[in-house]
Structure formats: C-alpha cells, structure tokens
Design an enzyme around this catalytic site. Sequence first.
Site, PDB file in Angstrom:
ATOM      1  N   SER A  28       0.861  -1.182   0.000  1.00 24.93           N
ATOM      2  CA  SER A  28       0.000   0.000   0.000  1.00 24.93           C
ATOM      3  C   SER A  28       0.900   1.236   0.000  1.00 24.93           C
ATOM      4  CB  SER A  28      -0.870   0.023   1.254  1.00 24.93           C
ATOM      5  OG  SER A  28      -1.320   1.362   1.479  1.00 24.93           O
TER       6      SER A  28
ATOM      7  N   HIS B  17      -1.331  -1.312  -4.170  1.00 21.30           N
ATOM      8  CA  HIS B  17      -2.604  -0.914  -3.546  1.00 21.30           C
ATOM      9  C   HIS B  17      -2.519   0.579  -3.270  1.00 21.30           C
ATOM     10  CE1 HIS B  17      -6.159  -1.682  -0.926  1.00 21.30           C
ATOM     11  NE2 HIS B  17      -5.622  -0.813  -0.104  1.00 21.30           N
TER      12      HIS B  17
ATOM     13  N   ASP C 142      -4.413   3.866  -1.660  1.00 23.33           N
ATOM     14  CA  ASP C 142      -5.487   4.240  -0.719  1.00 23.33           C
ATOM     15  C   ASP C 142      -5.912   5.687  -0.883  1.00 23.33           C
ATOM     16  OD1 ASP C 142      -3.784   2.189   1.563  1.00 23.33           O
ATOM     17  OD2 ASP C 142      -5.837   1.857   0.881  1.00 23.33           O
TER      18      ASP C 142
ATOM     19  N   MET D 104      -8.275   8.650   0.239  1.00 25.54           N
ATOM     20  CA  MET D 104      -9.058   9.019   1.435  1.00 25.54           C
ATOM     21  C   MET D 104      -9.538  10.465   1.307  1.00 25.54           C
ATOM     22  SD  MET D 104      -6.583   7.453   4.364  1.00 25.54           S
ATOM     23  CE  MET D 104      -6.161   5.704   4.354  1.00 25.54           C
TER      24      MET D 104
ATOM     25  N   HIS E  52      -8.191   1.537  -3.603  1.00 26.13           N
ATOM     26  CA  HIS E  52      -9.150   1.375  -2.490  1.00 26.13           C
ATOM     27  C   HIS E  52      -9.658   2.762  -2.139  1.00 26.13           C
ATOM     28  CE1 HIS E  52      -9.507   0.349   2.114  1.00 26.13           C
ATOM     29  NE2 HIS E  52     -10.687   0.533   1.566  1.00 26.13           N
TER      30      HIS E  52
ATOM     31  N   MET F 180     -11.637   5.121   0.076  1.00 33.26           N
ATOM     32  CA  MET F 180     -12.295   5.354   1.364  1.00 33.26           C
ATOM     33  C   MET F 180     -12.881   6.761   1.309  1.00 33.26           C
ATOM     34  SD  MET F 180      -9.197   3.600   3.432  1.00 33.26           S
ATOM     35  CE  MET F 180      -8.215   3.717   1.938  1.00 33.26           C
TER      36      MET F 180
ATOM     37  N   MET G 193     -11.392  -5.547   5.667  1.00 26.25           N
ATOM     38  CA  MET G 193     -10.573  -4.600   6.449  1.00 26.25           C
ATOM     39  C   MET G 193     -10.245  -5.230   7.789  1.00 26.25           C
ATOM     40  SD  MET G 193      -9.887  -2.156   4.542  1.00 26.25           S
ATOM     41  CE  MET G 193      -9.006  -1.177   5.773  1.00 26.25           C
TER      42      MET G 193
ATOM     43  N   ASP H  70      -6.628  -6.292   4.370  1.00 24.12           N
ATOM     44  CA  ASP H  70      -5.986  -4.983   4.377  1.00 24.12           C
ATOM     45  C   ASP H  70      -5.932  -4.403   5.784  1.00 24.12           C
ATOM     46  OD1 ASP H  70      -6.831  -1.858   2.600  1.00 24.12           O
ATOM     47  OD2 ASP H  70      -5.110  -2.458   3.808  1.00 24.12           O
TER      48      ASP H  70
HETATM   49  C1  DX5 Z   1      -5.943   1.793   5.809  1.00 27.56           C
HETATM   50  C2  DX5 Z   1      -5.613   1.395   4.371  1.00 27.56           C
HETATM   51  C3  DX5 Z   1      -4.607   0.272   4.323  1.00 27.56           C
HETATM   52  C4  DX5 Z   1      -3.268   0.652   4.960  1.00 27.56           C
HETATM   53  C5  DX5 Z   1      -2.463  -0.598   5.250  1.00 27.56           C
HETATM   54  O1  DX5 Z   1      -7.072   2.629   5.824  1.00 27.56           O
HETATM   55  O2  DX5 Z   1      -6.762   0.969   3.690  1.00 27.56           O
HETATM   56  O3  DX5 Z   1      -4.403  -0.130   2.973  1.00 27.56           O
HETATM   57  O4  DX5 Z   1      -2.551   1.495   4.106  1.00 27.56           O
HETATM   58  O5  DX5 Z   1      -1.327  -0.203   5.984  1.00 27.56           O
HETATM   59  P1  DX5 Z   1      -0.676  -1.206   7.060  1.00 27.56           P
HETATM   60  O6  DX5 Z   1      -0.265  -2.421   6.282  1.00 27.56           O
HETATM   61  O7  DX5 Z   1       0.471  -0.426   7.617  1.00 27.56           O
HETATM   62  O8  DX5 Z   1      -1.745  -1.513   8.067  1.00 27.56           O
HETATM   63 ZN    ZN Z   2      -6.385   0.018   1.677  1.00 24.80          ZN
END
Ligand code: DX5
Ligand code: ZN
Length: 225
Positions: free
Chosen positions: A16, A41, A43, A45, A74, A76, A145, A180
């Site tokens: 990620s 991956h 993320d 947000m 992903h 969010m 998650m 994840d």
């Molecule tokens: C959290 C993200 C994850 C995160 C994972 O909201 O969706 O993808 O980046 O990071 P680690 O592996 O450090 O938990």
């Molecule tokens: Zn993620």
Amino acid sequence: MLHDPFKSTQRMILPSILSADFAKLGNEIEDVLAGGADFLHLDVMDGHFVPNISFGPPVIKSARKATPAFFDVHVMISDPVGYAPAMVKAGAQNVTFQVETVDDPAKAAQDIKRLGCTVGITLNPATPVERILPALDHVNLVLIMSVVPGFGGQKFMPEVLPKCEAVKKRLRADQRLEIDGGIHLETITQARDAGVDWYVIGSAIFDTPDRKATIAALRGKLDGR
Ligand code: DX5
Ligand code: ZN
C-alpha cells in the site's frame, strides 16, 4: 510485477503506497516492484468517510507513469461511484468501494464495472458480512478490512478472520479475497489460513530498509517456510 492479477490463483503481495515516502514516490514504487511485489494498492481518502486525507487522481496519474503494474485502488470516500471515472481515467484498474458509503451495493458495483475496470467491495471490521452479500455476484474481489480504515501502521484485528472464511466459501473461482490492515510477519499466516488470496501490506514493507528482503520473508511465511 503483474498487469492482470486475476489471471493467476497465486497468493499476491501488494504494497500500500500510503506508507511510502511521497517525496520520492516513483523510486518507492520501483523499489517494491523490483523487490518482488506483485502489484500496488493505492489508498484514496477524502477526510470525510475516514478522518484522514491521502491523495486522488493527480497522484494516481503520476504513479501510472512510473510503472505498468496493476493498480488496485481502495477508495475510502463518501462518493465512490461519483469519483470512480476520475480514478479510472488516472490509471486505476480495480476500484474497491466501502459498502458503508452506498445505499445499493449491487448497483454501485455495476456502475463502477461499467467503466471498464474491475470492482471490489470492502467492509469495516464492525460491518457484518451480510451487508456485502447483495453485491457478491457483481464484484471481482472482496476486501476484508482488518483495521479501522484511515491510517497505516495500525494493529491487526484477528476478529475479522471468521469473516474471511465466511466470504471465501461464497466466492467463485474467478473472484479473489483480499485483506488490508496490520499484515506483517506475525499476522500474515493467520490471514493465509483463513483463505486470503491478496495481501495488502503498507508499513510492514515501506517502514523497512530492505524491501526485497522483507517481501521475501513475507512470501516465505505464505509458502509455509
Ligand atoms: C488503511 C488502508 C490500508 C493501509 C495498510 O485505511 O486501507 O491499505 O494502508 O497499511 P498497514 O499495512 O500499515 O496496516
Ligand atoms: Zn487500503
């Protein structure tokens, strides 16, 4: 590095980039892919669905220039269907949305897939599996998650493992189960034993100096070594 991970049934390691050093994102991407990661991956947000703001289409577009690897995005965000076209245009090949952000998950999945990308659905640790079932036939993957979304580096929540097993049983051979959050050398075998196919790993890879060695060690755990 893979351009279409759905073609394989191998377990996949996908770093990620949220945990990468954004001041040298291109080098970070190169480092983990050369170090044996399968794809990435990303993320997104919005500071509304989750209490953090990461990045969006401009960063995806720049990262796209750095590698042909498959981008598992992903989102969010509170309006996943509204922003999916911009994510795909920027280079997303999969878009995974949070079931908590839509009224009709089956329709959302179909709307996103119509963009020509694959689509995933994900649920927070507190959300019951029942919430994603209406969309199950329409998605290419289910992301479980194992932390409350919003930040990297959080503690793995083993209480989600029964959800992995319950979902895995319902998936077709062409669908994938992804996990994840909080995946590292001590937790990855629990996820493997629960049937997970794809492993999102952020801080456990990017916070180590030798990513190649870290990825090899993680893969060793997946292979039972
Ligand atoms: C959290 C993200 C994850 C995160 C994972 O909201 O969706 O993808 O980046 O990071 P680690 O592996 O450090 O938990
Ligand atoms: Zn993620």
